[in-house]
Design a protein around this motif. Sequence first.
Motif, PDB file in Angstrom:
ATOM      1  N   ASN A  21       0.894  -1.155   0.107  1.00  0.00           N
ATOM      2  CA  ASN A  21      -0.086  -0.047   0.035  1.00  0.00           C
ATOM      3  C   ASN A  21       0.882   1.251  -0.147  1.00  0.00           C
ATOM      4  OD1 ASN A  21      -2.651  -1.551   0.222  1.00  0.00           O
ATOM      5  ND2 ASN A  21      -1.998  -1.691   2.383  1.00  0.00           N
ATOM      6  N   ASN A  22       2.101   0.892  -0.497  1.00  0.00           N
ATOM      7  CA  ASN A  22       3.186   2.321  -0.389  1.00  0.00           C
ATOM      8  C   ASN A  22       3.187   2.827   1.242  1.00  0.00           C
ATOM      9  OD1 ASN A  22       3.932   1.797  -3.233  1.00  0.00           O
ATOM     10  ND2 ASN A  22       2.151   3.033  -3.612  1.00  0.00           N
ATOM     11  N   THR A  23       3.042   2.379   2.014  1.00  0.00           N
ATOM     12  CA  THR A  23       3.245   2.842   3.415  1.00  0.00           C
ATOM     13  C   THR A  23       4.334   2.237   4.170  1.00  0.00           C
ATOM     14  OG1 THR A  23       0.962   2.549   4.129  1.00  0.00           O
ATOM     15  CG2 THR A  23       2.178   2.659   5.855  1.00  0.00           C
ATOM     16  N   PRO A  24       5.211   2.824   4.666  1.00  0.00           N
ATOM     17  CA  PRO A  24       6.640   2.643   5.055  1.00  0.00           C
ATOM     18  C   PRO A  24       6.483   1.770   6.053  1.00  0.00           C
ATOM     19  CG  PRO A  24       6.442   4.963   5.017  1.00  0.00           C
ATOM     20  CD  PRO A  24       5.258   4.749   4.697  1.00  0.00           C
ATOM     21  N   VAL A  25       7.167   0.677   6.310  1.00  0.00           N
ATOM     22  CA  VAL A  25       7.039  -0.420   7.384  1.00  0.00           C
ATOM     23  C   VAL A  25       8.656  -0.806   7.564  1.00  0.00           C
ATOM     24  CG1 VAL A  25       4.892  -1.379   6.624  1.00  0.00           C
ATOM     25  CG2 VAL A  25       7.053  -2.379   5.583  1.00  0.00           C
ATOM     26  N   LEU A  26       8.789  -1.517   8.614  1.00  0.00           N
ATOM     27  CA  LEU A  26      10.222  -1.748   8.996  1.00  0.00           C
ATOM     28  C   LEU A  26      10.602  -3.143   8.673  1.00  0.00           C
ATOM     29  CD1 LEU A  26      10.240  -0.419  12.715  1.00  0.00           C
ATOM     30  CD2 LEU A  26      11.350   0.586  10.867  1.00  0.00           C
ATOM     31  N   ASN A  27      11.804  -3.231   8.108  1.00  0.00           N
ATOM     32  CA  ASN A  27      12.535  -4.568   7.863  1.00  0.00           C
ATOM     33  C   ASN A  27      13.180  -5.306   9.033  1.00  0.00           C
ATOM     34  OD1 ASN A  27      11.970  -4.615   4.904  1.00  0.00           O
ATOM     35  ND2 ASN A  27      13.678  -3.250   4.888  1.00  0.00           N
ATOM     36  N   VAL A  28      13.098  -4.868  10.224  1.00  0.00           N
ATOM     37  CA  VAL A  28      13.573  -5.399  11.544  1.00  0.00           C
ATOM     38  C   VAL A  28      12.759  -5.235  12.389  1.00  0.00           C
ATOM     39  CG1 VAL A  28      15.868  -4.766  10.789  1.00  0.00           C
ATOM     40  CG2 VAL A  28      14.740  -3.155  12.189  1.00  0.00           C
ATOM     41  N   ASP A  29      12.736  -5.997  13.424  1.00  0.00           N
ATOM     42  CA  ASP A  29      12.007  -6.027  14.903  1.00  0.00           C
ATOM     43  C   ASP A  29      12.038  -4.455  15.363  1.00  0.00           C
ATOM     44  OD1 ASP A  29      10.749  -6.041  17.204  1.00  0.00           O
ATOM     45  OD2 ASP A  29      11.960  -7.890  17.703  1.00  0.00           O
ATOM     46  N   ARG A  30      10.815  -3.838  15.384  1.00  0.00           N
ATOM     47  CA  ARG A  30      10.444  -2.413  15.893  1.00  0.00           C
ATOM     48  C   ARG A  30      11.488  -2.349  17.169  1.00  0.00           C
ATOM     49  NH1 ARG A  30       5.258   1.306  15.765  1.00  0.00           N
ATOM     50  NH2 ARG A  30       6.481   3.098  17.066  1.00  0.00           N
ATOM     51  N   ALA A  31      11.214  -3.301  18.185  1.00  0.00           N
ATOM     52  CA  ALA A  31      11.911  -3.023  19.315  1.00  0.00           C
ATOM     53  C   ALA A  31      13.293  -2.781  19.305  1.00  0.00           C
ATOM     54  CB  ALA A  31      11.749  -4.425  20.158  1.00  0.00           C
ATOM     55  N   LEU A  32      14.034  -3.207  18.185  1.00  0.00           N
ATOM     56  CA  LEU A  32      15.556  -3.033  18.051  1.00  0.00           C
ATOM     57  C   LEU A  32      15.961  -1.660  17.646  1.00  0.00           C
ATOM     58  CD1 LEU A  32      16.328  -6.111  16.042  1.00  0.00           C
ATOM     59  CD2 LEU A  32      17.029  -5.805  18.459  1.00  0.00           C
ATOM     60  N   VAL A  33      14.895  -0.998  16.915  1.00  0.00           N
ATOM     61  CA  VAL A  33      15.344   0.461  16.522  1.00  0.00           C
ATOM     62  C   VAL A  33      14.386   1.623  16.989  1.00  0.00           C
ATOM     63  CG1 VAL A  33      16.202  -0.456  14.167  1.00  0.00           C
ATOM     64  CG2 VAL A  33      13.819   0.010  14.400  1.00  0.00           C
ATOM     65  N   ASP A  34      13.290   1.202  17.695  1.00  0.00           N
ATOM     66  CA  ASP A  34      12.407   2.215  18.647  1.00  0.00           C
ATOM     67  C   ASP A  34      12.596   1.782  20.042  1.00  0.00           C
ATOM     68  OD1 ASP A  34      10.598   4.212  18.984  1.00  0.00           O
ATOM     69  OD2 ASP A  34       8.824   2.581  18.942  1.00  0.00           O
ATOM     70  N   ARG A  35      13.706   2.662  20.597  1.00  0.00           N
ATOM     71  CA  ARG A  35      14.332   2.435  21.578  1.00  0.00           C
ATOM     72  C   ARG A  35      14.305   3.562  22.732  1.00  0.00           C
ATOM     73  NH1 ARG A  35      17.650  -1.586  21.358  1.00  0.00           N
ATOM     74  NH2 ARG A  35      18.957  -1.032  22.907  1.00  0.00           N
ATOM     75  N   VAL A  36      14.458   3.259  23.989  1.00  0.00           N
ATOM     76  CA  VAL A  36      14.525   4.278  24.941  1.00  0.00           C
ATOM     77  C   VAL A  36      15.965   4.834  24.901  1.00  0.00           C
ATOM     78  CG1 VAL A  36      14.926   4.785  27.557  1.00  0.00           C
ATOM     79  CG2 VAL A  36      12.997   3.153  26.672  1.00  0.00           C
ATOM     80  N   TYR A  37      16.017   6.129  24.830  1.00  0.00           N
ATOM     81  CA  TYR A  37      17.423   6.611  24.829  1.00  0.00           C
ATOM     82  C   TYR A  37      17.348   8.160  25.369  1.00  0.00           C
ATOM     83  CZ  TYR A  37      16.420   9.375  20.476  1.00  0.00           C
ATOM     84  OH  TYR A  37      16.060  10.091  19.643  1.00  0.00           O
ATOM     85  N   PRO A  38      18.303   8.505  26.165  1.00  0.00           N
ATOM     86  CA  PRO A  38      18.297  10.013  26.654  1.00  0.00           C
ATOM     87  C   PRO A  38      18.692  10.760  25.837  1.00  0.00           C
ATOM     88  CG  PRO A  38      20.404   9.062  27.318  1.00  0.00           C
ATOM     89  CD  PRO A  38      19.762   7.976  26.339  1.00  0.00           C
ATOM     90  N   GLN A  39      17.480  11.587  25.361  1.00  0.00           N
ATOM     91  CA  GLN A  39      17.756  12.648  23.963  1.00  0.00           C
ATOM     92  C   GLN A  39      18.264  13.785  24.429  1.00  0.00           C
ATOM     93  OE1 GLN A  39      14.345  12.604  20.868  1.00  0.00           O
ATOM     94  NE2 GLN A  39      13.403  13.014  22.979  1.00  0.00           N
ATOM     95  N   ALA A  40      18.186  14.299  25.675  1.00  0.00           N
ATOM     96  CA  ALA A  40      18.712  15.391  26.613  1.00  0.00           C
ATOM     97  C   ALA A  40      18.524  15.443  27.815  1.00  0.00           C
ATOM     98  CB  ALA A  40      17.769  16.685  25.849  1.00  0.00           C
ATOM     99  N   VAL A  41      20.029  15.218  28.511  1.00  0.00           N
ATOM    100  CA  VAL A  41      19.804  15.118  29.892  1.00  0.00           C
ATOM    101  C   VAL A  41      20.416  16.673  30.530  1.00  0.00           C
ATOM    102  CG1 VAL A  41      21.278  14.030  31.719  1.00  0.00           C
ATOM    103  CG2 VAL A  41      20.509  12.772  29.690  1.00  0.00           C
ATOM    104  N   ALA A  42      19.440  17.210  31.414  1.00  0.00           N
ATOM    105  CA  ALA A  42      19.819  18.322  32.155  1.00  0.00           C
ATOM    106  C   ALA A  42      20.930  18.237  33.290  1.00  0.00           C
ATOM    107  CB  ALA A  42      18.587  18.807  32.743  1.00  0.00           C
ATOM    108  N   GLY A  43      22.075  18.041  32.562  1.00  0.00           N
ATOM    109  CA  GLY A  43      23.303  17.702  33.594  1.00  0.00           C
ATOM    110  C   GLY A  43      24.377  16.579  32.767  1.00  0.00           C
ATOM    111  N   THR A  44      24.931  15.895  33.641  1.00  0.00           N
ATOM    112  CA  THR A  44      25.821  14.754  33.046  1.00  0.00           C
ATOM    113  C   THR A  44      25.502  13.413  33.204  1.00  0.00           C
ATOM    114  OG1 THR A  44      27.635  16.411  33.516  1.00  0.00           O
ATOM    115  CG2 THR A  44      28.164  14.218  33.076  1.00  0.00           C
ATOM    116  N   THR A  45      25.235  12.810  32.306  1.00  0.00           N
ATOM    117  CA  THR A  45      25.007  11.147  32.475  1.00  0.00           C
ATOM    118  C   THR A  45      26.048  10.599  33.296  1.00  0.00           C
ATOM    119  OG1 THR A  45      23.837  11.393  30.454  1.00  0.00           O
ATOM    120  CG2 THR A  45      24.584   9.289  31.103  1.00  0.00           C
ATOM    121  N   LEU A  46      25.655   9.810  34.168  1.00  0.00           N
ATOM    122  CA  LEU A  46      26.760   9.045  35.039  1.00  0.00           C
ATOM    123  C   LEU A  46      26.500   7.507  34.593  1.00  0.00           C
ATOM    124  CD1 LEU A  46      25.923  10.467  38.377  1.00  0.00           C
ATOM    125  CD2 LEU A  46      27.688  10.790  36.833  1.00  0.00           C
TER     126      LEU A  46
END
Length: 564
Positions: A435-460
Amino acid sequence: MRRAVLLAVLFLLSLTTPVRAETFDGTELRVENGVFRDEHGREVVLRGFNVSGTAKLAEYRGLPFATTQDARTSAQAMKRLTGANAVRFLLTWAWIEPQRNQIDRTYLDNVTTQLRQFTDEGIRVYLDFHQDLYSRHLFNKDSWYTGDGAPAWAASGYPKESCGICVHWGQNMKNNNAVTAATYDFWHNRNGVQDSFVNAAGEALKHVKNALPANEFKLVVGVDPLNEPYAGKYDAGQTSQTWERDLLMPFYQRFRGEMDEAGWAGKPAFVEPLVFWNQNVDFFAEPGGLTLAQPLGDRFVFNAHFYDGKAQSGILMPGKAGDGQYTQAFNTIRDRAKALNTTAIVSEFGHPVSGFTSDKTPSVLKAIYQGLDSTASGARWWSAPRGSAISGSQWHWDTNYGRHRELMNDNPGKVKTDGDAMNDEHFSAVKLDANNTPVLNVDRALVDRVYPQAVAGTTLAFTYEDRAYQTWQQIPLPNVRALVGNAPFAVLVWDAHESAAPTEIHLPESLRSPLVISSAQSAVQGDELLLTSGPGRQFALVTAPSNGNVAAAEAEIRQWYVSW
């Protein structure tokens, strides 16, 4: 019991606390004390993809997409499916300067228009002047391989190319006399060819800057001067390390000056070491990593690539990747950046999504992201968790995957439609469905991830267990382990600084309504978890809603995070 109920109520209330994301638009990035920081002083991690493999082809005249609408659809899909906040955006010398001293402004207009579809989504961009095997114009029409990069006028007069018996296109860098000779000439500026490239790159940078509104130019992070540099061949007595020092670094310094003249003085150059330093195949790797270079400082970023050549061979690594498999490699990247007095980014990494080694893809991607996220394996993280996440861009994002029509080396008898349409590669994380809709070639859990986009300080410390493929994180705290169960979870510990903006953590689809245990005040807005606090050490555990004992888990994790 009353405390547990009260905490649960407070957590639920915190999820509905209204926070206006646009108030915290810290778009301008700089390098400071070994990390990226935004206008609010927050430590920023860049995560996303390369856009796109189509830029390496002639199909759309070196553009990532056929149309502006295709670019817009792709940018929106990337944001929706992966939460990416940055892309490495390819452009190519051959299309910038197809005739010597003649800049193709139409191509640069189209590049900028497609780039803006990503900045319109709030996605940061860093440009990449891309090349592979110097130039497609070195290759004959019946060749097994092809390249990209230099225009035809800069690739003439070389011997007929041949790689001999080569099982991977990358072997052309060592075995193809046309490729090695042309590359050698570039570094020695034969016939002023390097002069022309640097001048053309400067014209491209001026064009992009002038075409972008100021607020969108803020979202442009910097420039990769040249993809995957290598010598071609060494001079007598020269080593890979002295080549980096004596030829590669002067080129980078020269390119840095061109950036300044083009109005990019406030943005870093993302400089790569010798490409073979990135390899983990013992017989192919060479010393490098800019080890003989002077400290780079804040006007440069140490820019590595990572591919597991052993895993791609299917022979040298017969099994799957395991917990901590790439931890040492990514810590080496961290160490090189620190020694060079700057921050690091891994601007290319990945594994084929199709083909005879694609059964390894989930484990390899999981292990690569683990190396980007953490300095320790899952088995050791809770006892040795120190270190920031590294920025990175997966190779690659191509909504044309499997739908190309590339005349390989301009040969109408070799029309490439499969996969990436480039040297038989299959790396795109995305494709279009029926249907010309973008879909993933890999498990979404591998590329849609928790990550700290902006940390108000210093990541330890940071870690994320995605539960994709298999579980590697071993939680030693019994109440935390019982609370989390089999759900995905992430832990962030940071030294909070005074900031007008909160810490922002991307939430994947699986955790859009999370349970948050944190020393900071928390609020969920769309796919972001916002954390606000006063100065001092803070922690946050993010997982799925649970019937476990929240109060006991909180007490346990508080004791853990103040003890190390």
